[in-house]
Design a protein around this motif. Structure first.
Motif, PDB file in Angstrom:
ATOM      1  N   GLU A 188       0.796  -1.219   0.000  1.00 19.50           N
ATOM      2  CA  GLU A 188       0.000   0.000   0.000  1.00 19.50           C
ATOM      3  C   GLU A 188       0.835   1.279   0.000  1.00 19.50           C
ATOM      4  O   GLU A 188       0.465   2.262  -0.646  1.00 19.50           O
ATOM      5  CB  GLU A 188      -0.956   0.003   1.199  1.00 19.50           C
ATOM      6  N   SER A 189       1.951   1.290   0.738  1.00 18.47           N
ATOM      7  CA  SER A 189       2.661   2.567   0.898  1.00 18.47           C
ATOM      8  C   SER A 189       4.177   2.463   0.897  1.00 18.47           C
ATOM      9  O   SER A 189       4.858   3.488   0.953  1.00 18.47           O
ATOM     10  CB  SER A 189       2.244   3.211   2.226  1.00 18.47           C
ATOM     11  N   ARG A 190       4.713   1.225   0.864  1.00 20.79           N
ATOM     12  CA  ARG A 190       6.159   1.031   1.068  1.00 20.79           C
ATOM     13  C   ARG A 190       6.599   1.704   2.375  1.00 20.79           C
ATOM     14  O   ARG A 190       7.695   2.210   2.486  1.00 20.79           O
ATOM     15  CB  ARG A 190       6.984   1.557  -0.108  1.00 20.79           C
ATOM     16  N   PHE A 191       5.668   1.694   3.345  1.00 17.65           N
ATOM     17  CA  PHE A 191       5.935   2.194   4.705  1.00 17.65           C
ATOM     18  C   PHE A 191       6.196   3.698   4.747  1.00 17.65           C
ATOM     19  O   PHE A 191       6.938   4.175   5.599  1.00 17.65           O
ATOM     20  CB  PHE A 191       7.089   1.422   5.341  1.00 17.65           C
ATOM     21  N   GLN A 192       5.540   4.430   3.859  1.00 16.01           N
ATOM     22  CA  GLN A 192       5.621   5.889   3.887  1.00 16.01           C
ATOM     23  C   GLN A 192       4.423   6.435   4.657  1.00 16.01           C
ATOM     24  O   GLN A 192       3.272   6.188   4.295  1.00 16.01           O
ATOM     25  CB  GLN A 192       5.631   6.450   2.470  1.00 16.01           C
ATOM     26  N   ALA A 193       4.698   7.166   5.721  1.00 15.40           N
ATOM     27  CA  ALA A 193       3.650   7.623   6.638  1.00 15.40           C
ATOM     28  C   ALA A 193       2.596   8.490   5.952  1.00 15.40           C
ATOM     29  O   ALA A 193       1.406   8.406   6.258  1.00 15.40           O
ATOM     30  CB  ALA A 193       4.278   8.396   7.799  1.00 15.40           C
ATOM     31  N   GLU A 194       3.014   9.333   5.018  1.00 13.04           N
ATOM     32  CA  GLU A 194       2.088  10.286   4.409  1.00 13.04           C
ATOM     33  C   GLU A 194       1.795   9.947   2.946  1.00 13.04           C
ATOM     34  O   GLU A 194       1.516  10.849   2.135  1.00 13.04           O
ATOM     35  CB  GLU A 194       2.644  11.703   4.543  1.00 13.04           C
ATOM     36  N   ALA A 195       1.829   8.668   2.631  1.00 11.49           N
ATOM     37  CA  ALA A 195       1.570   8.244   1.251  1.00 11.49           C
ATOM     38  C   ALA A 195       0.154   8.653   0.817  1.00 11.49           C
ATOM     39  O   ALA A 195      -0.793   8.575   1.596  1.00 11.49           O
ATOM     40  CB  ALA A 195       1.734   6.731   1.130  1.00 11.49           C
TER      41      ALA A 195
END
Length: 200
Positions: free
Chosen positions: A64-71
């Protein structure tokens, strides 16, 4: 303000920025948990609370985000060059839409939850996976079908809307493979993570 104090403040902001960024190696779950020393505790707490295993949670979040908080989702464009909002309201580590996040908060009472908080994102994935198991009969360990239900919603999974989306079938298989890899890696470091020695 002295130069020394100014440099100290800048350094502190730089450290905060580094701490909040995605892990350096998103393909190795042991490396992720070593770098982000409270993430394993949060993911494991979610597992103990909801029963969705850590490797499944992490595989979904990886996709979903590659673990990016603000994706965020990509922008929509008018005539191919005028920016017009975004594809959807999905946001954060788990890429949850506004309405689904409101539903989660209403159902769990987790009123202070934020989509850009890793602890809340893992709790959401655990809660959603539990709901998928209760309403659709999908095993919490079945990363493939859990992801299909996660992406299409419970109604969409029932209607098998994914059968008209060959690309989504491929993505779900990718999530299944990533979950299996994370599971294998986790077996290598789980004892150290559980007793805390990994972080020292």
């Amino acid at each position: 303000m002295s130069l020394t104090r100014l440099l100290l403040i800048i350094s502190l902001f730089a450290l905060v920025g580094c701490a909040s960024g995605p892990p350096k190696n998103v393909n190795d779950v042991c490396s992720i948990f070593k770098e982000k020393d409270d993430w394993y505790e949060h993911a494991n707490d979610s597992f103990e609370k909801w029963g969705v295993p850590v490797h499944v949670q992490m595989a979904i979040m990886w996709q979903e985000s590659r673990f990016q908080a603000e994706a965020k989702t990509p922008r929509d464009w008018i005539l191919g060059f005028i920016p017009y909002g975004r594809v959807s309201s999905a946001y954060g580590y788990a890429q949850v839409k506004d309405g689904t996040w409101d539903w989660y908060i209403d159902q769990t009472g987790n009123w202070g939850a934020d989509r850009d908080d890793f602890e809340d994102a893992t709790d959401f994935i655990g809660w959603y996976g539990t709901y998928s198991q209760k309403t659709l009969g999908i095993s919490k360990w079945d990363a493939y079908n859990q992801y299909l239900a996660y992406h299409e919603g419970h109604g969409g999974w029932k209607r098998k809307t994914y059968n008209k989306k060959p690309w989504l079938i491929k993505v779900s298989k990718k999530v299944k493979r990533k979950a299996a890899i994370y599971d294998k890696q986790l077996r290598r470091c789980k004892d150290d993570l559980d007793d805390g020695s990994w972080f020292w």
